[in-house]
Design a protein around this motif. Structure first.
Motif, mmCIF file in Angstrom:
data_model
loop_
_atom_site.group_PDB
_atom_site.id
_atom_site.type_symbol
_atom_site.label_atom_id
_atom_site.label_comp_id
_atom_site.label_asym_id
_atom_site.label_seq_id
_atom_site.Cartn_x
_atom_site.Cartn_y
_atom_site.Cartn_z
ATOM 1 N N TYR A 241 5.694 -13.247 -20.347
ATOM 2 C CA TYR A 241 5.320 -14.651 -20.386
ATOM 3 C C TYR A 241 6.043 -15.397 -21.514
ATOM 4 O O TYR A 241 6.633 -14.787 -22.413
ATOM 5 C CB TYR A 241 3.816 -14.783 -20.582
ATOM 6 C CG TYR A 241 2.979 -14.167 -19.482
ATOM 7 C CD1 TYR A 241 3.019 -14.676 -18.185
ATOM 8 C CD2 TYR A 241 2.145 -13.084 -19.737
ATOM 9 C CE1 TYR A 241 2.246 -14.120 -17.176
ATOM 10 C CE2 TYR A 241 1.376 -12.517 -18.734
ATOM 11 C CZ TYR A 241 1.428 -13.042 -17.454
ATOM 12 O OH TYR A 241 0.680 -12.482 -16.456
ATOM 13 N N THR A 242 5.957 -16.724 -21.485
ATOM 14 C CA THR A 242 6.626 -17.542 -22.497
ATOM 15 C C THR A 242 6.153 -17.184 -23.914
ATOM 16 O O THR A 242 6.950 -17.176 -24.849
ATOM 17 C CB THR A 242 6.377 -19.040 -22.244
ATOM 18 O OG1 THR A 242 4.962 -19.275 -22.096
ATOM 19 C CG2 THR A 242 7.087 -19.505 -20.998
ATOM 20 N N GLU A 243 4.870 -16.858 -24.058
ATOM 21 C CA GLU A 243 4.358 -16.528 -25.393
ATOM 22 C C GLU A 243 4.896 -15.195 -25.910
ATOM 23 O O GLU A 243 4.812 -14.906 -27.115
ATOM 24 C CB GLU A 243 2.828 -16.513 -25.407
ATOM 25 C CG GLU A 243 2.193 -15.623 -24.368
ATOM 26 C CD GLU A 243 1.820 -16.352 -23.092
ATOM 27 O OE1 GLU A 243 0.812 -15.955 -22.473
ATOM 28 O OE2 GLU A 243 2.528 -17.320 -22.716
ATOM 29 N N LEU A 245 8.123 -14.309 -25.516
ATOM 30 C CA LEU A 245 9.559 -14.430 -25.778
ATOM 31 C C LEU A 245 9.927 -14.261 -27.247
ATOM 32 O O LEU A 245 10.889 -13.545 -27.560
ATOM 33 C CB LEU A 245 10.075 -15.766 -25.237
ATOM 34 C CG LEU A 245 11.575 -16.018 -25.403
ATOM 35 C CD1 LEU A 245 12.403 -14.932 -24.723
ATOM 36 C CD2 LEU A 245 11.949 -17.407 -24.856
ATOM 37 N N HIS A 262 17.125 -18.770 -21.643
ATOM 38 C CA HIS A 262 16.057 -18.239 -20.809
ATOM 39 C C HIS A 262 15.634 -19.284 -19.778
ATOM 40 O O HIS A 262 15.884 -20.475 -19.940
ATOM 41 C CB HIS A 262 14.848 -17.788 -21.635
ATOM 42 C CG HIS A 262 14.044 -18.905 -22.224
ATOM 43 N ND1 HIS A 262 14.387 -19.539 -23.403
ATOM 44 C CD2 HIS A 262 12.890 -19.498 -21.802
ATOM 45 C CE1 HIS A 262 13.494 -20.475 -23.685
ATOM 46 N NE2 HIS A 262 12.578 -20.473 -22.725
ATOM 47 N N VAL A 264 12.204 -20.386 -17.140
ATOM 48 C CA VAL A 264 10.750 -20.275 -17.021
ATOM 49 C C VAL A 264 10.307 -20.750 -15.650
ATOM 50 O O VAL A 264 10.809 -21.759 -15.131
ATOM 51 C CB VAL A 264 10.036 -21.109 -18.106
ATOM 52 C CG1 VAL A 264 8.519 -21.003 -17.950
ATOM 53 C CG2 VAL A 264 10.454 -20.669 -19.498
ATOM 54 N N ASN A 267 5.179 -20.012 -16.167
ATOM 55 C CA ASN A 267 4.936 -19.297 -17.427
ATOM 56 C C ASN A 267 5.615 -17.925 -17.492
ATOM 57 O O ASN A 267 5.555 -17.252 -18.507
ATOM 58 C CB ASN A 267 3.441 -19.139 -17.716
ATOM 59 C CG ASN A 267 3.164 -18.947 -19.197
ATOM 60 O OD1 ASN A 267 3.799 -19.581 -20.046
ATOM 61 N ND2 ASN A 267 2.229 -18.068 -19.540
ATOM 62 N N VAL A 269 9.060 -15.605 -17.633
ATOM 63 C CA VAL A 269 10.345 -15.839 -18.299
ATOM 64 C C VAL A 269 11.364 -14.788 -17.889
ATOM 65 O O VAL A 269 11.025 -13.618 -17.692
ATOM 66 C CB VAL A 269 10.180 -15.794 -19.834
ATOM 67 C CG1 VAL A 269 11.523 -15.960 -20.541
ATOM 68 C CG2 VAL A 269 9.211 -16.866 -20.296
#
Length: 276
Positions: A241-243, A245, A262, A264, A267, A269
């Motif tokens: 997920y984005t969190e 990365l 990247h 998306v 959410n 990635v």
């Protein structure tokens, strides 16, 4: 004989695990959905108690909900086709089952019969990986697809002109399906192997490594990827997920892998790193 369809809502990080577990219960066809997957089994082999016992083992680790319905045998092909929609990715790549016609506008055409494997392109991570592959020069390159699933990313690498292709997965039924899809797309030369990253530890280095797995495996195995990646090589990652990365970027940078870009989607990635 009729079929039972079990539709599960589950985090993608656990989808492969549950697919393998349900395979042990006799489920023999799986279709990705936006928030999980559907699994199919002949009615006489289905056990509600066995299903609940399997899911209970993961209670506390992941939230899973499911719904069950019966599908009459004469409607099976219709049900399969209804769930497996053809895709068009990046304005160039057709991903379809063998019963779909090839779109005339497709520059690249990939046929996937997924059976029990993930990687039909319907999940965001697979789509993102293919979109990123379109930005990296594969011509004449040696490419590794880790956690290959159906083999779709290795096949895409072949479509983009890769000269040598190795695909690896930890599940024997996935390896079998990847080999079948490779043959179906005239890429029988793909070297599909059973195992983990240790299977390529003594390999000649790769120009491009593709790994669509999950955050924890990527963090654990990234040093091994770097060890078999050529200088100036490319590492394409997804399954997080984005969190997640920033922690993956930090790990990559510590190994001499420079973050490039990247993408998306919902959410999820896919990121590109370049070996310095």
């Amino acid at each position: 004989m009729d079929f039972i369809e079990v539709t599960l809502k589950v985090d993608a990080a656990f989808a492969d695990i549950l697919t393998a577990e349900l395979g042990e219960l006799g489920f023999d066809a799986f279709v990705e959905t936006e928030d999980g997957f559907s699994a199919y089994i002949e009615e006489e082999q289905y056990s509600e108690a066995a299903l609940q016992e399997t899911l209970q083992r993961y209670a506390g680790q992941v939230q899973v909900t499911y719904a069950v319905q019966k599908i009459e045998r004469q409607n099976w092909n219709e049900e399969w086709e209804r769930n497996f929609e053809a895709l068009f990715i990046g304005g160039q790549v057709s991903v379809r089952a063998s019963f779909h016609p090839r779109p005339e506008e497709a520059k690249f055409d990939i046929v996937i019969n997924p059976k029990m494997s993930f990687g039909t392109g319907h999940h965001e991570t697979t789509t993102l990986m293919i979109e990123n592959q379109l930005t990296v020069d594969h011509r004449g390159k040696r490419v590794l697809d880790m956690g290959c699933g159906t083999g779709i990313l290795a096949i895409m690498a072949g479509e983009l002109g890769a000269a040598e292709l190795v695909a690896v997965d930890i599940e024997d039924w996935t390896v079998e399906n990847a080999r079948e899809n490779a043959e179906l797309n005239n890429y029988g030369q793909i070297d599909v192997r059973l195992g983990g990253v240790e299977t390529v530890a003594a390999e000649n280095p790769f120009d491009i490594i593709l790994a669509n797995i999950n955050r924890n495996v990527l963090l654990e195995d990234m040093p091994a990827y770097k060890a078999v990646l050529k200088p100036e090589g490319w590492l394409l990652l997804s399954g997080f997920y984005t969190e997640d990365l920033p922690i993956l970027q930090q790990k990559a940078e510590g190994l001499g892998l420079q973050y490039q870009s990247h993408r998306v989607k919902n959410n999820w990635v896919s990121a590109i790193f370049h070996a310095r």
